[in-house]
Scaffold this active site. Sequence first.
Site, PDB file in Angstrom:
ATOM      1  N   ARG A  26      26.114 -99.215 -54.765  1.00 59.14           N
ATOM      2  CA  ARG A  26      26.132 -99.615 -56.165  1.00 59.14           C
ATOM      3  C   ARG A  26      25.851 -98.479 -57.135  1.00 59.14           C
ATOM      4  O   ARG A  26      25.903 -98.701 -58.357  1.00 59.14           O
ATOM      5  CB  ARG A  26      25.111-100.716 -56.388  1.00 59.14           C
ATOM      6  N   ARG A  69      20.468-119.313 -58.128  1.00 56.83           N
ATOM      7  CA  ARG A  69      19.806-118.007 -58.164  1.00 56.83           C
ATOM      8  C   ARG A  69      19.356-117.734 -59.587  1.00 56.83           C
ATOM      9  O   ARG A  69      20.118-117.967 -60.527  1.00 56.83           O
ATOM     10  CB  ARG A  69      20.799-116.918 -57.710  1.00 56.83           C
ATOM     11  N   ARG A 105      23.849-107.960 -65.525  1.00 56.38           N
ATOM     12  CA  ARG A 105      24.442-107.475 -64.271  1.00 56.38           C
ATOM     13  C   ARG A 105      25.835-106.895 -64.519  1.00 56.38           C
ATOM     14  O   ARG A 105      26.231-105.895 -63.899  1.00 56.38           O
ATOM     15  CB  ARG A 105      24.504-108.608 -63.235  1.00 56.38           C
ATOM     16  N   LYS A 162      32.320-111.141 -52.887  1.00 59.95           N
ATOM     17  CA  LYS A 162      31.966-110.283 -51.742  1.00 59.95           C
ATOM     18  C   LYS A 162      31.175-111.073 -50.689  1.00 59.95           C
ATOM     19  O   LYS A 162      31.442-110.970 -49.501  1.00 59.95           O
ATOM     20  CB  LYS A 162      31.118-109.076 -52.198  1.00 59.95           C
ATOM     21  N   ARG A 216      27.520-121.573 -59.570  1.00 63.03           N
ATOM     22  CA  ARG A 216      27.246-121.164 -58.190  1.00 63.03           C
ATOM     23  C   ARG A 216      25.869-121.658 -57.739  1.00 63.03           C
ATOM     24  O   ARG A 216      24.902-121.578 -58.489  1.00 63.03           O
ATOM     25  CB  ARG A 216      27.291-119.640 -58.064  1.00 63.03           C
TER      26      ARG A 216
HETATM   27  P1  AMP Z   1      23.751-109.369 -54.747  1.00 63.61           P
HETATM   28  O1  AMP Z   1      23.237-110.455 -53.865  1.00 63.61           O
HETATM   29  O2  AMP Z   1      24.572-108.345 -54.040  1.00 63.61           O
HETATM   30  O3  AMP Z   1      24.429-109.901 -55.993  1.00 63.61           O
HETATM   31  O4  AMP Z   1      22.459-108.569 -55.269  1.00 63.61           O
HETATM   32  C1  AMP Z   1      21.478-109.222 -56.035  1.00 63.61           C
HETATM   33  C2  AMP Z   1      20.538-108.208 -56.657  1.00 63.61           C
HETATM   34  O5  AMP Z   1      19.885-107.462 -55.611  1.00 63.61           O
HETATM   35  C3  AMP Z   1      21.193-107.159 -57.535  1.00 63.61           C
HETATM   36  O6  AMP Z   1      21.417-107.618 -58.859  1.00 63.61           O
HETATM   37  C4  AMP Z   1      20.142-106.049 -57.477  1.00 63.61           C
HETATM   38  O7  AMP Z   1      19.023-106.357 -58.267  1.00 63.61           O
HETATM   39  C5  AMP Z   1      19.701-106.102 -56.014  1.00 63.61           C
HETATM   40  N1  AMP Z   1      20.559-105.255 -55.156  1.00 63.61           N
HETATM   41  C6  AMP Z   1      21.322-105.666 -54.110  1.00 63.61           C
HETATM   42  N2  AMP Z   1      21.965-104.630 -53.561  1.00 63.61           N
HETATM   43  C7  AMP Z   1      21.610-103.529 -54.290  1.00 63.61           C
HETATM   44  C8  AMP Z   1      21.959-102.158 -54.234  1.00 63.61           C
HETATM   45  N3  AMP Z   1      22.829-101.676 -53.312  1.00 63.61           N
HETATM   46  N4  AMP Z   1      21.416-101.324 -55.149  1.00 63.61           N
HETATM   47  C9  AMP Z   1      20.525-101.759 -56.055  1.00 63.61           C
HETATM   48  N5  AMP Z   1      20.167-103.048 -56.186  1.00 63.61           N
HETATM   49  C10 AMP Z   1      20.697-103.939 -55.306  1.00 63.61           C
END
Ligand code: AMP
Length: 211
Positions: free
Chosen positions: A88, A156, A167, A13, A127
């Site tokens: 989410r 990360r 996750r 994404k 990554r």
């Molecule tokens: P991402 O960069 O999209 O993989 O998000 C990394 C982390 O940020 C996730 O594992 C969550 O802990 C938090 N996070 C990001 N977007 C959301 C969301 N829409 N709802 C809840 N937690 C989020």
Amino acid sequence: MIIVLFGKPGAGKGTQAPLLAAALGVPTLSTGDELRAAIRAGTALGLEAKGYMDRGDLVPDAVIMGIIKQALSEPRAAGGVLLDGVVRTIPQAEGLAEVCAQLGRTVDAVLCFEIDDDEIVRRLGSRTVCERCQTPYTGREAGTPCDKGDGVLVRRKDDEPAAVRNRLEVYERQTAPVLNWYREHGTKVAKIDAVGSVQDVTARALGALAA
Ligand code: AMP
């Protein structure tokens, strides 16, 4: 135009969002990027989010809704926005629908990037992301420079194996049911094969939106 980019962590994404946004002429909103920026800046939002994120748990819906509301009411989002990493949970889907209704807008489509778990574990295991602009790279060493500026690539914390496993479980439990919520509410849901070259996946996504 409001488009939701959906899919498991590591589905691509974050790679596709800027490419699709450029092709469609709309900005992106990545809640993950916003939260990581808040952590780097040491704000109250960052302090609240950090523990959840490091474990691979979801940040509470109320926090996410605050970010969404603010982003959607900014003038730059008037022509549309690509949402990367939101929605989410079902409460987030409901909250977004409410904000859209208040603004006289709707979610036009959900693009679901599909990939199997073995490929995800492989991708996230190698990554790195730019510490500044968050651009993701596969198979590039931490400590090497980003192609897009003077940032340096880092791993990360939530890409470590225990957090990745969590996750994926969180995705199945809390996020996957959101797809049916959108189908039941009459929103177009398009499945995109997320395996292949970056350009091929972009073309598939744009093709699905045009269809
Ligand atoms: P991402 O960069 O999209 O993989 O998000 C990394 C982390 O940020 C996730 O594992 C969550 O802990 C938090 N996070 C990001 N977007 C959301 C969301 N829409 N709802 C809840 N937690 C989020």
